[in-house]
Structures are given as structure tokens and as C-alpha cells.
Design an enzyme around this catalytic site. Structure first.
Site, PDB file in Angstrom:
ATOM      1  N   SER A  87      -4.734   0.266  -7.573  1.00 35.41           N
ATOM      2  CA  SER A  87      -3.153   0.772  -8.108  1.00 35.41           C
ATOM      3  C   SER A  87      -3.567   1.956  -9.015  1.00 35.41           C
ATOM      4  O   SER A  87      -4.186   2.745  -8.899  1.00 35.41           O
ATOM      5  CB  SER A  87      -2.551  -0.419  -7.978  1.00 35.41           C
ATOM      6  OG  SER A  87      -1.069   0.321  -8.479  1.00 35.41           O
ATOM      7  N   HIS A 192       5.324  -0.485  -5.209  1.00 34.11           N
ATOM      8  CA  HIS A 192       4.790   0.055  -4.002  1.00 34.11           C
ATOM      9  C   HIS A 192       5.494  -0.428  -2.953  1.00 34.11           C
ATOM     10  O   HIS A 192       5.339  -0.783  -1.751  1.00 34.11           O
ATOM     11  CB  HIS A 192       3.452  -0.904  -3.862  1.00 34.11           C
ATOM     12  CG  HIS A 192       2.408  -0.267  -4.710  1.00 34.11           C
ATOM     13  ND1 HIS A 192       1.934   1.028  -5.046  1.00 34.11           N
ATOM     14  CD2 HIS A 192       1.881  -1.091  -5.909  1.00 34.11           C
ATOM     15  CE1 HIS A 192       1.078   0.726  -5.810  1.00 34.11           C
ATOM     16  NE2 HIS A 192       0.962  -0.372  -6.421  1.00 34.11           N
TER      17      HIS A 192
END
Length: 787
Positions: A87, A192
Site C-alpha cells: 500500500s 482501497h
């Protein structure tokens, strides 16, 4: 093939970056200028509530991970073949690959964190036990329009994200689908997912003024799980905010490229082991991507890149390498990995990467640092609460909750107090108040009211006869009859007593009648500290039989596990108990001689040099009147002999005054270095008034209190490393450490200063897998000896 990996949110902790900031002052100054605050102060001092806020977490991790990478390169000269960041740490990977400079990367991360930190009304939850298809099916079947798969961390550990109320409400739906764990994470954004579209659009505007270079080292994209293409880098990093993190597939890609677990280096906050364990889990649960598929992908990409107008006729593609395993005497060789050991169901039930537990060592020798290091490696460690004041135990619990990611495995030791049951009640209250979900019950000869209260507080009727236990107990026992007590419901006499006092409700009592008291039994063989000197080869089969009977009785409760502890210090010992049927192993003595152990350097220096014959049995300071024994270090120490002498005098005499004056003087001068009267005055200041009144009435009880002080002092001196009293150190230790010392002699683990509990765990498990593979290969192949 080498790969560097960088952990993302969840790896942060107060104190991270210690030793880094002063090593890179110019870059730290650049960071402060970009951020407008001191990054070193934030990372080193916190507070934790600020460090865990997304707008601060992301820049902090970028800086610490990036500097950790630079230091690693400076110290080792290693260069990876691949880079992968989870990430936000994908930006660290891009920095390491030369695609962005340090300040530009930090600017991107700071803006990204600020935008994502503005998100509200969202939530995330870690789902363990379901694969991607299972997650998708549960979402589709239940019409979950506000819940999305967000992070595919491993094939069977996936984070879902969406509207908070929808994520929370979805727990029973995913559990019904087969999830073993569902842990709601402490975040406020639906990261996300499409809910981050506003942040994505704003971030796209920010990136419009920044540039990326072509990566000098392949960086695996979170969005595609393939190496970034330079011309699409900006697009992919914008897309990353709303797209799921395809971490497991990224790992499978690297596995297909020849990267192994041993080839992966995790570079993040010191002591963190967040992303590397996912490599092992992915390797076990799915393995590498199909090599022929990748070959076709790469061939197609190369063709497009080269603008081939008329492609050459396709040649026959070589099949993936199918070289058979080596053979011995006409039989295939067996190959094991740590994932093949023990019970995978045990790992899933307790949220572990491997079936490995570090048992508690009293007085905080099994320290917060030890438990934290285990947890970050996906392993279970128990804090050594025995002998500590309740306030100190509470501080340890709060510290663990502060430094560990939500859902990380950890437990607290719960030791029996035969003569002071109120201490058990106080600990139970503390555990329930702070939501501690796993305890190690040790030294119990029978189930006690405090244990029943702890168990009751976590029981939940899930319908259909299924009862779940949030408060789980691993009971350490060395007798099958005691194991049987823990694998039975709470005794009716205790339920009646607790009901009458209002300590439990009628509903809790009813649930307690339908479940065993323990989720797992650790068969404790000859070990350091309190020991019945049991033999695992006799005990484990007997306890397995008790377990099988209990499993049949509580068929709807879930699996019940049996592990083994005591004497495990080499791969051969671990392999032996796994072959006996142990679902997991518990180590103890080997962990006392590590960096993380909460004892003195002086003790560790002693332990580093012992052999298997350098331990002895001595009376237990807590229960010497009952004949209880502890196993302790004897090499270079007088404690075992002096402890035996005191207990012998206690048995022979009714009072201190009966002891021969000359002998009494020797003991006062050599053991205590003060008179018995001075010792008793000191004891009187720390014991309850009732105990002292009893001692005034009973000279023998007074003698017992005085002698018991020696046992307490010898432990205190050892923990503090008081060299004036070195010969009297009381150090609980079994021969497993001596065997371990011989095994690692001449290696980098020869010194305790390079020993870490998670590294020891990995070496023992990898070694055990190798031993089993070699031995079975030889046995199937026709016998013979092998090393």
C-alpha cells in the site's frame, strides 16, 4: 533472486527509527521541511494516538522504511532483483528503485495520507480462513453492496472494506461462509474501495505536477501484481487509492520468478515482521503463479513493446520444470517445510503463521519485547506475569495493546496460586477488563473458580448448538488426569458456588456446561522451572487419547489441540514431538537466552555457555513444603545446593532456634549476609499482617517465611544481574538450552546478543522440517543412518 519488501500501515510503533535519524541528518531535514513538523519526534516520542492517524502514519512509515533501506544498502551492499511495498510503502519501493527522489516521494505520501485521513464513515475488517472466491461469493450471496475486498494479503487472509456499519454487520455472514476470524480494524476510511474516489481525484491533481522516472529495479505494482511499466506509473499510483492491494498475487509472481522465503528481506521498523510471514503463508496456501502463463504474458508484452508487425511463428513453449524429487534406493525423497508441521487448524484458530508458541517465563522474563517480536512474526508468545505485581501486569497488557496491530496474537500467563487464590481473582478481573483473549494456565492441579470466571466471560451461543469461546485457555499439564479436568466442562460444584455469589449468570453457567475448560493442552515434559520431570514419549499419546474422547463429546465446539513443551531446543526434538502427534510446540529455556528476554545480561552470559548436563533440580520457593521442584542452572552456582540445605533444615527442625548455632551463623553470613532476625523484620514489611501474626504464634511458620526470602532474593539478584550475589543466582532453565547451544555452536547464533526469539523459532521449524524429510526418506528408502 532477492526481494526487498516494505510493510505498510499497521507496522508503526512509538520508538521506530531509533538510530536512523541521526545517521541521515540531511534527509531528515528534508522530511521536516516537506512535512512542517519533526518526523523524528513523532516517530520516537509519539504519542501513539497521533502516530496511528493516517495523515501522520503514512509519512512516518515512508521515512522510516526508506532510511532503513538506505542503511541496509550501506551496511550490506545488497541489491535486490525485485522491490515490493504494501500500500503506502509502494512509494518506498519506488524510491528504492530510483523512480522518485526522497523528497518527492514523501510529498506524494504526505498528500495521499492527508486525503485518506479525511475519510470518515468507513471501516475495514480482516477476514481469515476464506479465499478470494469465498469472499466474493459471500459478498454476492448476501448482496453486500457496501463491502468490498480491499487487501488480498495472503490467499486466506483478506481485508474487506466499505461503509463501517456494513462492515461490522457483515461479520456473521463471513463466519457463516467459513471464516475462522473476523477482526474489525481501528480505521475510519473505506480504503482501497470506490468510496475513496474523491481522494483519488484530488490525488490525481497533485500528481499532475510531479514526475516519475523509469524504475532501475523492477517494482511490483499493488494494482496489477506485475512489474510497473514506466509509462503507466502515474496512472497506477493514482488508481492504487481505490483499487484493491493484490499482495498475495504479487508474492506468487515473485515465487514464480524464483524468489524464496529465504531470499526476502523485510525493511521496516526495527523488530517488525509484518509482510515477510505472508510469503510463507502464500507459498503454502497457493504457491507460485503458473510459469507458462507468465511466460505468455511476458512474451505478449515484449511483442507489443517492440511493435512487432509480423510476429514470428510461435515456437513450442517449454513446459515448466518438472524435475522429480531426488530418489533414494528407488523411492522418492520427502520434502517438508515448516507449514507441513503440526496443525494448520491450530494456526487458523489462534491467528498464527506457524504452530509455534513461546511459553511464559515468570517475573517478566518472557517480556513485552519478547511477546511483541513473536506477534509481529505471526507467532504466539505469553507474557510472564507470574510473580509480578498486578499493576505491572496491567502496564504490560496496555503496552502490548499499544504496540501491536489489531488482532495480532499474544497471551498472558495465568499461574496457579494454591495458597493465595485472591491473586487469581485479581488477575481474572484484569484480563476481562482489558479484553485479553488468550491465557496460558500453568501449575494448576485442578480447575479453579477464577479460571471458570475467565472462561465464562467469553462464551457466546452462535445458534445451532455451536458455542464460541472468545476467552481461550491453553493449559500446561504434565498428567493425563489434569488434562482430563481441563477437557471437561467446569465442575458443577464451582458453578454452584459462583452462581450463588453472583460471579457468573445462569446463562453463563449453562454455556459452561457445554464446552471444555480449555481450547488446547500443552503437554509439559521435563522443563525449566516447575517440572514433574515427565517424558513426552509417554505423556503425549496418553493426553491425545484424552483429547480424542473430549473431541467426540464436544463435537460442535470446534477442534481441541494438544501441543508439547519442555526439552525442545533442537530440530530433532521438535521433529520428534511433531511425529508423536503434537499440533504445536512450546519453547521456553531457549528464549531466556535472547536479546528480548527480560533478565540480566549476567544471566544470559551464564546461559550462553551451558551444556545439557549443567542443570539440576532444586526445591520450589513457592511450594517447598509440598516437595515441589524446579529445574535450575547449576553450572558455577551454589543456589541448588543451598536451597536443598534450607529445605532439609526446615524438615528437621521446628524453629530457627533449633538449628546448630555454628551452622546458623554460616547460613546467615553466606546465604543471607544478615541475621535471621533482620530477614524476618524485612519479611514483616511485605507480608500481610495475618501472615506475620501466624509467624509470631508458630516458630516453624516463621522459619518458612525466612527461608522463603532466600528464594525470592536469589531470583531478584539474578534478574538484576547483581554480581555481588552471582553464586546465589536462581535461574530457571532446562537442558533444552544446553542442546540448543551445542547445535548453534560456531554459527551466528552462538552469542545470545544475536539471538532473537522469532529467528530461533524459524530455525527450529525449518530444521525440524528438514529432519523429518531426511529421516522419512531414509526409512522409506530402506533404512540406514543419515544426518
Amino acid at each position: 533472486m532477492k526481494a526487498f519488501m516494505f510493510p505498510g500501515q499497521g507496522a508503526q510503533r512509538v520508538g521506530m527509527g531509533e538510530g536512523l535519524f541521526e545517521a541521515f541528518p540531511q534527509l531528515v531535514a528534508e522530511a521536516d521541511a516537506v512535512l512542517g513538523y519533526s518526523i523524528a519526534q513523532l516517530c520516537l516520542e509519539g504519542p501513539m494516538d497521533r502516530l496511528t492517524r493516517t495523515q501522520f502514519t503514512q509519512p512516518a512509515l515512508y521515512v522510516v522504511n526508506a532510511l532503513t533501506h538506505l542503511r541496509h544498502i550501506r551496511e550490506t551492499g545488497e541489491r535486490p532483483d525485485f522491490l515490493l511495498g504494501h500500500s503506502v510503502s509502494e512509494y518506498v519501493a519506488l524510491f528504492a528503485a530510483g523512480a522518485v527522489d526522497f523528497a518527492s516521494g514523501l510529498s506524494m505520501v504526505a498528500r495521499r495520507g492527508a486525503l485518506m485521513g479525511e475519510a470518515s464513515g468507513g471501516g475495514m475488517a480482516a477476514v481469515i480462513g476464506l479465499d478470494a472466491d469465498g469472499i466474493a461469493a459471500a459478498i454476492d450471496r448476501n448482496g453486500l453492496r457496501d463491502v468490498f475486498a480491499a487487501n488480498y494479503n495472503t490467499p486466506r487472509q483478506i481485508v474487506v472494506s466499505g461503509k463501517r456499519e456494513a462492515v461490522v454487520a457483515a461479520e456473521p455472514l463471513f463466519r457463516e461462509a467459513g471464516a475462522s476470524h473476523y477482526v474489525v480494524l481501528p480505521v475510519s476510511g473505506a480504503f482501497h474501495t470506490p468510496y475513496m474516489e474523491a481522494a483519488r481525484a484530488a490525488f490525481a491533481e497533485h500528481l499532475a505536477g510531479l514526475t516519475f522516472k523509469a524504475p532501475e529495479i523492477p517494482v511490483i505494482s499493488n494494482v496489477t501484481a506485475r512489474p510497473h511499466e514506466a509509462e503507466q506509473l502515474r496512472e497506477r499510483m493514482i488508481e492504487q487509492i481505490t483499487a484493491p492491494v493484490r499482495w498475495a498475487e504479487s508474492i506468487r509472481y515473485l515465487l514464480a520468478k524464483g524468489v524464496t522465503f529465504a531470499d526476502v528481506t523485510e525493511l521496516g521498523p526495527a523488530g517488525s515482521a509484518v509482510v515477510k510471514p505472508m510469503v510463507k503463508r502464500t507459498e503454502l496456501e497457493a504457491g507460485p503463479l503458473d510459469a507458462s502463463l507468465l511466460a505468455r504474458e511476458e512474451a505478449d508484452a515484449a511483442a507489443v513493446a517492440a511493435r512487432i508487425a509480423e510476429p514470428e511463428p510461435e515456437t513450442a513453449r517449454k513446459a515448466p520444470d518438472e524435475t522429480p524429487s531426488p530418489r533414494l534406493n528407488g523411492h522418492a525423497s520427502f520434502r517438508f517445510s515448516p507449514e507441513n508441521l503440526g496443525s494448520r487448524a491450530f494456526c487458523d484458530a489462534f491467528g498464527l503463521a506457524y504452530p509455534y508458541v513461546a511459553g511464559a517465563m515468570y517475573q517478566g522474563i518472557a517480556s513485552v519485547a519478547l511477546v511483541e517480536r513473536m506477534a509481529r512474526a505471526g507467532l504466539l508468545g505469553f507474557f510472564g506475569a507470574g510473580g509480578l505485581p498486578m499493576a505491572e501486569v496491567e502496564r504490560a497488557i496496555l503496552r502490548l495493546r499499544d504496540v501491536l496491530p489489531e488482532g495480532a496474537p499474544y497471551g498472558i500467563n495465568f499461574i496457579a496460586h494454591v495458597n493465595r487464590p485472591h491473586l487469581e481473582d485479581e488477575l481474572t478481573d484484569l484480563l476481562i477488563r482489558h479484553g485479553v483473549g488468550i491465557i496460558e494456565a500453568s501449575a494448576f492441579m485442578e480447575v479453579t473458580p477464577a479460571l471458570v470466571r475467565y472462561r465464562a466471560a467469553g462464551l457466546e451461543d452462535q445458534g445451532g448448538g455451536r458455542i464460541a469461546a472468545r476467552n481461550r485457555i491453553i493449559a500446561k499439564v504434565s498428567r493425563p488426569d489434569v488434562a482430563a479436568q481441563f477437557l471437561a466442562p467446569a465442575p458443577e460444584r464451582l458453578l454452584s458456588k459462583l452462581l450463588a455469589s453472583g460471579a457468573i449468570t445462569a446463562d453463563e453457567a449453562n454455556l459452561l456446561r457445554q464446552v471444555p475448560m480449555a481450547d488446547a493442552i500443552c503437554v509439559e515434559a521435563d522443563s525449566g522451572g516447575h517440572t514433574d520431570q515427565g517424558m513426552p514419549f509417554a505423556l503425549i499419546p496418553a493426553v491425545l487419547k484424552v483429547r480424542d474422547e473430549a473431541q467426540a463429546r464436544f463435537a460442535k465446539f470446534g477442534p481441541i489441540f494438544v501441543g508439547s513443551g519442555g526439552g525442545i531446543g533442537t530440530p530433532e526434538a521438535a521433529a520428534a514431538v511433531f511425529m508423536l502427534g503434537a499440533d504445536f510446540i512450546v519453547t521456553g529455556s531457549v528464549n531466556q537466552c535472547t536479546v528480548e528476554a527480560g533478565t540480566s545480561d549476567a544471566v544470559k552470559d551464564l546461559l550462553e555457555g551451558i551444556n545439557v548436563h549443567d542443570t539440576a533440580y532444586a526445591p520450589s520457593g513457592e511450594m517447598f513444603e509440598l516437595g515441589a521442584k524446579v529445574q535450575v542452572l547449576k553450572k558455577g552456582l551454589f543456589f541448588p545446593a543451598r536451597a536443598e540445605k534450607l529445605v532439609s533444615l526446615y524438615r528437621q527442625h521446628e524453629s530457627l532456634d533449633e538449628i546448630d548455632p555454628k551452622l546458623r551463623q554460616q547460613i546467615e553470613e553466606r546465604y543471607f549476609r544478615r541475621s535471621f532476625d533482620e530477614v524476618f523484620r524485612d519479611v514483616a514489611r511485605s507480608y500481610p499482617a495475618s501472615e506475620i501474626e501466624r509467624a509470631e504464634r508458630s516458630p516453624r511458620h516463621r522459619m518458612g517465611l525466612v527461608f522463603r526470602r532466600y528464594f525470592k532474593d536469589t531470583t531478584t539478584w539474578a534478574l538484576a544481574g547483581d554480581l555481588d550475589h552471582k553464586v546465589d543466582f536462581q535461574v530457571h532453565c532446562g537442558p533444552a538450552l544446553g542442546a540448543f547451544n551445542q547445535w548453534v555452536e560456531g554459527s551466528e547464533l552462538a552469542s545470545w546478543r544475536t539471538r532473537h526469539v522469532d529467528v530461533i523459532a524459524a530455525r527450529l521449524l525449518e530444521g525440524a522440517a528438514d529432519v523429518l524429510g531426511r529421516r522419512l526418506s531414509v526409512m522409506i528408502g530402506g533404512g540406514g543412518r543419515t544426518r
